[in-house]
Design an enzyme around this catalytic site. Structure first.
Site, short mmCIF file in Angstrom:
data_model
loop_
_atom_site.label_atom_id
_atom_site.label_comp_id
_atom_site.label_asym_id
_atom_site.label_seq_id
_atom_site.Cartn_x
_atom_site.Cartn_y
_atom_site.Cartn_z
N PRO A 15 0.86 -1.19 0.00
CA PRO A 15 0.00 0.00 0.00
C PRO A 15 0.89 1.23 0.00
O PRO A 15 1.83 1.30 0.79
CB PRO A 15 -0.77 -0.12 1.32
CG PRO A 15 0.06 -1.01 2.19
CD PRO A 15 0.82 -1.92 1.28
N MET A 16 0.62 2.18 -0.88
CA MET A 16 1.42 3.41 -0.91
C MET A 16 0.51 4.58 -1.26
O MET A 16 0.16 4.78 -2.43
CB MET A 16 2.56 3.29 -1.91
CG MET A 16 3.70 2.41 -1.43
SD MET A 16 5.12 2.43 -2.53
CE MET A 16 4.50 1.53 -3.94
N ALA A 17 0.14 5.33 -0.24
CA ALA A 17 -0.73 6.49 -0.44
C ALA A 17 -0.08 7.44 -1.44
O ALA A 17 1.10 7.75 -1.32
CB ALA A 17 -0.95 7.19 0.90
N GLN A 69 -7.20 -1.47 3.17
CA GLN A 69 -6.51 -1.25 4.45
C GLN A 69 -7.23 -0.18 5.28
O GLN A 69 -7.55 0.89 4.77
CB GLN A 69 -5.07 -0.80 4.22
CG GLN A 69 -4.30 -0.72 5.53
CD GLN A 69 -2.88 -0.20 5.34
OE1 GLN A 69 -2.68 0.98 5.12
NE2 GLN A 69 -1.92 -1.09 5.45
N CYS A 100 1.96 2.51 10.23
CA CYS A 100 2.23 3.84 9.70
C CYS A 100 2.96 4.69 10.75
O CYS A 100 2.49 4.83 11.88
CB CYS A 100 0.94 4.54 9.29
SG CYS A 100 1.25 6.21 8.72
N GLY A 199 10.19 -4.53 3.06
CA GLY A 199 11.24 -3.55 3.31
C GLY A 199 12.45 -3.75 2.42
O GLY A 199 13.07 -4.81 2.43
N ASP A 200 12.72 -2.72 1.59
CA ASP A 200 13.95 -2.65 0.80
C ASP A 200 14.09 -3.74 -0.27
O ASP A 200 15.22 -4.02 -0.70
CB ASP A 200 15.19 -2.70 1.71
CG ASP A 200 15.27 -1.52 2.66
OD1 ASP A 200 14.44 -0.59 2.54
OD2 ASP A 200 16.16 -1.52 3.53
N GLY A 221 7.38 -2.15 -2.17
CA GLY A 221 6.82 -0.80 -2.22
C GLY A 221 7.62 0.09 -3.13
O GLY A 221 7.46 0.08 -4.35
N ARG A 222 8.56 0.87 -2.54
CA ARG A 222 9.29 1.87 -3.31
C ARG A 222 10.05 1.28 -4.48
O ARG A 222 10.23 1.94 -5.50
CB ARG A 222 10.24 2.62 -2.37
CG ARG A 222 9.51 3.50 -1.38
CD ARG A 222 10.41 3.94 -0.25
NE ARG A 222 10.87 2.78 0.53
CZ ARG A 222 11.87 2.79 1.39
NH1 ARG A 222 12.54 3.90 1.57
NH2 ARG A 222 12.20 1.70 2.06
C1 LIG Z 1 4.61 7.03 -0.62
C2 LIG Z 1 4.34 5.94 0.38
C3 LIG Z 1 3.07 5.76 0.87
C4 LIG Z 1 2.80 4.74 1.78
N1 LIG Z 1 1.51 4.53 2.21
C5 LIG Z 1 1.23 3.48 3.02
C6 LIG Z 1 -0.11 3.17 3.40
O1 LIG Z 1 -1.09 3.84 3.01
N2 LIG Z 1 -0.31 2.10 4.23
C7 LIG Z 1 0.74 1.33 4.69
O2 LIG Z 1 0.53 0.35 5.42
N3 LIG Z 1 2.01 1.59 4.33
C8 LIG Z 1 2.27 2.63 3.51
N4 LIG Z 1 3.56 2.87 3.12
C9 LIG Z 1 4.63 1.96 3.58
C10 LIG Z 1 4.88 0.85 2.54
O3 LIG Z 1 3.73 0.05 2.37
C11 LIG Z 1 6.06 -0.05 2.94
O4 LIG Z 1 5.78 -0.65 4.17
C12 LIG Z 1 7.38 0.72 3.08
O5 LIG Z 1 7.55 1.63 2.02
C13 LIG Z 1 8.58 -0.24 3.12
O6 LIG Z 1 8.61 -1.04 1.97
P1 LIG Z 1 9.60 -0.72 0.73
O7 LIG Z 1 10.99 -0.64 1.27
O8 LIG Z 1 9.39 -1.86 -0.22
O9 LIG Z 1 9.15 0.60 0.18
C14 LIG Z 1 3.85 3.90 2.23
C15 LIG Z 1 5.13 4.09 1.75
C16 LIG Z 1 5.39 5.09 0.83
C17 LIG Z 1 6.80 5.24 0.31
#
Ligand SMILES: Cc1cc2nc3c(=O)[nH]c(=O)nc-3n(C[C@H](O)[C@H](O)[C@H](O)COP(=O)(O)O)c2cc1C
Length: 335
Positions: A15-17, A69, A100, A199-200, A221-222
């Protein structure tokens, strides 16, 4: 489709807002993501006036597993929200945000603040369970300022959680440092329900390292922002699915596909939301700075085509190496 019908390891888009909206989720499903999750939505809102919020949702994703979510702090809100969502949408499950780290979320005792209130957290899970027959999953971090995830996860399992996702950082760490794979492995060992590691993950090597913790799935995510074809690479490498081997590089066609989906959902308004994705697609181009400036003009199809001409004409960096995820500051406008 239920999660159990999908062979492990499960591949989740995080999830990424502000980023993982309907269009991006559809794009990622097309490239190999198997499960997606909406960004966090207030449980209280669904408990009160669900019709307006449901409309704001956009469409779901047909047969493809999709979780909504929720965040909040009152168990009764989760029960009512879970019921309203289950009745209204074809979902794979309800996900609860307990990870969060944003100040405006934890300031009202939501999100990762629940890591400090295990009894309330368990009551929330039990309430959501009471509101739906669907699986209830929880997305956590490793702890507030130290690792509590294994005990916390056991408590959530006892309360009725069917699935956990753990981002291997504490709330205090925010996005700093590297993800703690040992913390994820310890959490997986502590429970009997499936665990998804987060994560990562930015390439096949980091995905394999995450899977070595014993988790049942990985959540990206990212690493998918600007590189949604990562899912295709992961499907090919981890699941031996050759049909995902080609055609997933960042290309004019992939960006057009993304734009078509976004436009389908939002009409011309969608171009504005697309701009941050265009900036991410331009990473790895020798003309990245120029392309970044150019996105300001992208507000229609002809303007997008002009930008794509520039994108196609600019040479790519010869050897990008392992992709780094955009920093959380670059990719966190509304979170
Ligand atoms: C722009 C952005 C928005 C996010 N929005 C949410 C969200 O709405 N709900 C949530 O549980 N995590 C949210 N996250 C966290 C990600 O789901 C994830 O846990 C976090 O980025 C680590 O994973 P990654 O290293 O693959 O990015 C967000 C992260 C980013 C970067």
């Amino acid at each position: 489709m239920a999660l159990e019908q999908i062979a492990k390891p499960w591949l989740f888009l995080a999830p990424m807002a502000g980023y993982a909206d309907w269009a991006f989720r559809e794009l990622c499903y097309g490239l190999g993501a198997e499960v997606t999750v909406s960004h966090l939505m207030p449980a209280e809102g669904f408990a009160g006036r669900p019709r307006r919020l449901l409309a704001a949702f956009g469409r779901c994703h047909g047969e493809r597993p999709f979780f909504v979510q929720l965040y909040g702090k009152y168990p009764e809100h989760f029960q009512r929200a879970a019921r309203a969502l289950t009745d209204a949408l074809p979902l794979a499950g309800i996900d609860i945000n307990m990870g969060c780290p944003a100040q405006r979320v934890v300031g009202s005792s939501h999100g990762s603040a629940l890591l400090r209130e295990p009894e309330r957290a368990a009551a929330i899970v039990a309430a959501a369970r009471a509101g739906t027959h669907l699986p209830v999953s929880v997305k956590i971090r490793g702890g507030w300022d130290s690792c509590v995830a294994p005990e916390f996860a056991r408590l959530l399992e006892e309360a009725g959680a069917s699935l956990l996702t753990i981002h291997g950082r504490t709330r205090e760490q925010q996005y700093r440092g590297r993800v703690d794979l040992a913390m994820i492995a310890a959490t997986k060992r502590a429970v009997g329900i499936p665990v998804v590691g987060n994560g990562d993950v930015v390439d096949v090597a980091t995905a394999r390292a995450m899977l070595a913790t014993g988790v049942d799935g990985i959540m990206v995510g990212r690493g998918a922002i600007g590189n949604p074809g990562l899912f295709a690479e992961l499907r090919a490498a981890l699941k031996g699915e050759p049909r995902y081997l080609g055609g997933h590089e960042v290309s004019v066609e992939l960006i057009r596909r993304h734009a078509r989906l976004a436009w389908q959902e939002g009409g011309d308004r969608a171009f504005r939301d697309l701009r941050k994705h265009l900036i991410a697609y331009a990473r790895g181009s020798l003309a990245a700075a120029q392309l970044r400036k150019g996105v300001e003009r992208v507000s229609s199809w002809p303007a997008l085509e002009e930008w794509l001409d520039e994108f196609a004409a600019a040479p790519r960096l010869p050897c990008p190496g392992p992709r780094a995820a955009p920093s959380s500051r670059q990719a966190r406008p509304d979170f």
